[in-house]
Design a protein around this motif. Sequence first.
Motif, mmCIF file in Angstrom:
data_model
loop_
_atom_site.group_PDB
_atom_site.id
_atom_site.type_symbol
_atom_site.label_atom_id
_atom_site.label_comp_id
_atom_site.label_asym_id
_atom_site.label_seq_id
_atom_site.Cartn_x
_atom_site.Cartn_y
_atom_site.Cartn_z
ATOM 1 N N GLY A 119 44.896 43.873 37.175
ATOM 2 C CA GLY A 119 45.962 44.374 36.308
ATOM 3 C C GLY A 119 47.175 44.810 37.112
ATOM 4 O O GLY A 119 48.317 44.515 36.749
ATOM 5 N N THR A 120 46.927 45.503 38.200
ATOM 6 C CA THR A 120 48.021 45.951 39.071
ATOM 7 C C THR A 120 48.748 44.751 39.680
ATOM 8 O O THR A 120 49.981 44.725 39.739
ATOM 9 C CB THR A 120 47.473 46.855 40.183
ATOM 10 N N ALA A 121 47.995 43.769 40.105
ATOM 11 C CA ALA A 121 48.604 42.572 40.705
ATOM 12 C C ALA A 121 49.435 41.808 39.676
ATOM 13 O O ALA A 121 50.535 41.332 39.988
ATOM 14 C CB ALA A 121 47.523 41.666 41.286
ATOM 15 N N ARG A 122 48.929 41.704 38.463
ATOM 16 C CA ARG A 122 49.689 40.995 37.414
ATOM 17 C C ARG A 122 50.977 41.736 37.088
ATOM 18 O O ARG A 122 52.021 41.133 36.893
ATOM 19 C CB ARG A 122 48.830 40.832 36.167
ATOM 20 N N GLN A 123 50.914 43.067 37.041
ATOM 21 C CA GLN A 123 52.110 43.866 36.778
ATOM 22 C C GLN A 123 53.118 43.702 37.922
ATOM 23 O O GLN A 123 54.317 43.533 37.681
ATOM 24 C CB GLN A 123 51.739 45.335 36.609
ATOM 25 N N ALA A 124 52.646 43.732 39.143
ATOM 26 C CA ALA A 124 53.526 43.559 40.299
ATOM 27 C C ALA A 124 54.168 42.176 40.281
ATOM 28 O O ALA A 124 55.358 42.027 40.600
ATOM 29 C CB ALA A 124 52.758 43.775 41.599
ATOM 30 N N LEU A 125 53.398 41.162 39.906
ATOM 31 C CA LEU A 125 53.940 39.811 39.818
ATOM 32 C C LEU A 125 55.031 39.729 38.762
ATOM 33 O O LEU A 125 56.090 39.143 39.002
ATOM 34 C CB LEU A 125 52.825 38.807 39.508
ATOM 35 N N ALA A 126 54.805 40.332 37.606
ATOM 36 C CA ALA A 126 55.805 40.310 36.544
ATOM 37 C C ALA A 126 57.084 41.017 36.995
ATOM 38 O O ALA A 126 58.196 40.532 36.750
ATOM 39 C CB ALA A 126 55.249 40.965 35.280
ATOM 40 N N GLU A 127 56.936 42.142 37.671
ATOM 41 C CA GLU A 127 58.105 42.871 38.164
ATOM 42 C C GLU A 127 58.837 42.071 39.240
ATOM 43 O O GLU A 127 60.071 42.053 39.279
ATOM 44 C CB GLU A 127 57.684 44.238 38.699
ATOM 45 N N ALA A 128 58.099 41.405 40.100
ATOM 46 C CA ALA A 128 58.716 40.589 41.147
ATOM 47 C C ALA A 128 59.462 39.404 40.543
ATOM 48 O O ALA A 128 60.563 39.063 40.997
ATOM 49 C CB ALA A 128 57.657 40.095 42.129
#
Length: 90
Positions: free
Chosen positions: A41-50
């Motif tokens: 979940g954290t990785a997906r959120q970071a990807l979306a923000e990036a």
Amino acid sequence: MVVACAVGLGGCATKSYVREQIAPVSQRVDSLESRLQATDGTARQALAEAQAASQQAQANGQRVDQLTGRVDGVDQRLRAQEARPKRARH
């Protein structure tokens, strides 16, 4: 015959014994799965923000390119105006 019975019964494990042996492993797997889901979940959120930041940077770069063209045009007109001979005022 006694030896055959001992060998035959010695190799069998009861269901409760297997459950007891597997329980710690199962709990550890469950814990790791929970942590993995949180990390995912954290990785997906970071990807979306990036990706959003990348899009914003691309839009900013396009705006800079537009402004650079306008500044170059103004600079060329200014140089052309400075290159003209000045008229004397009366």
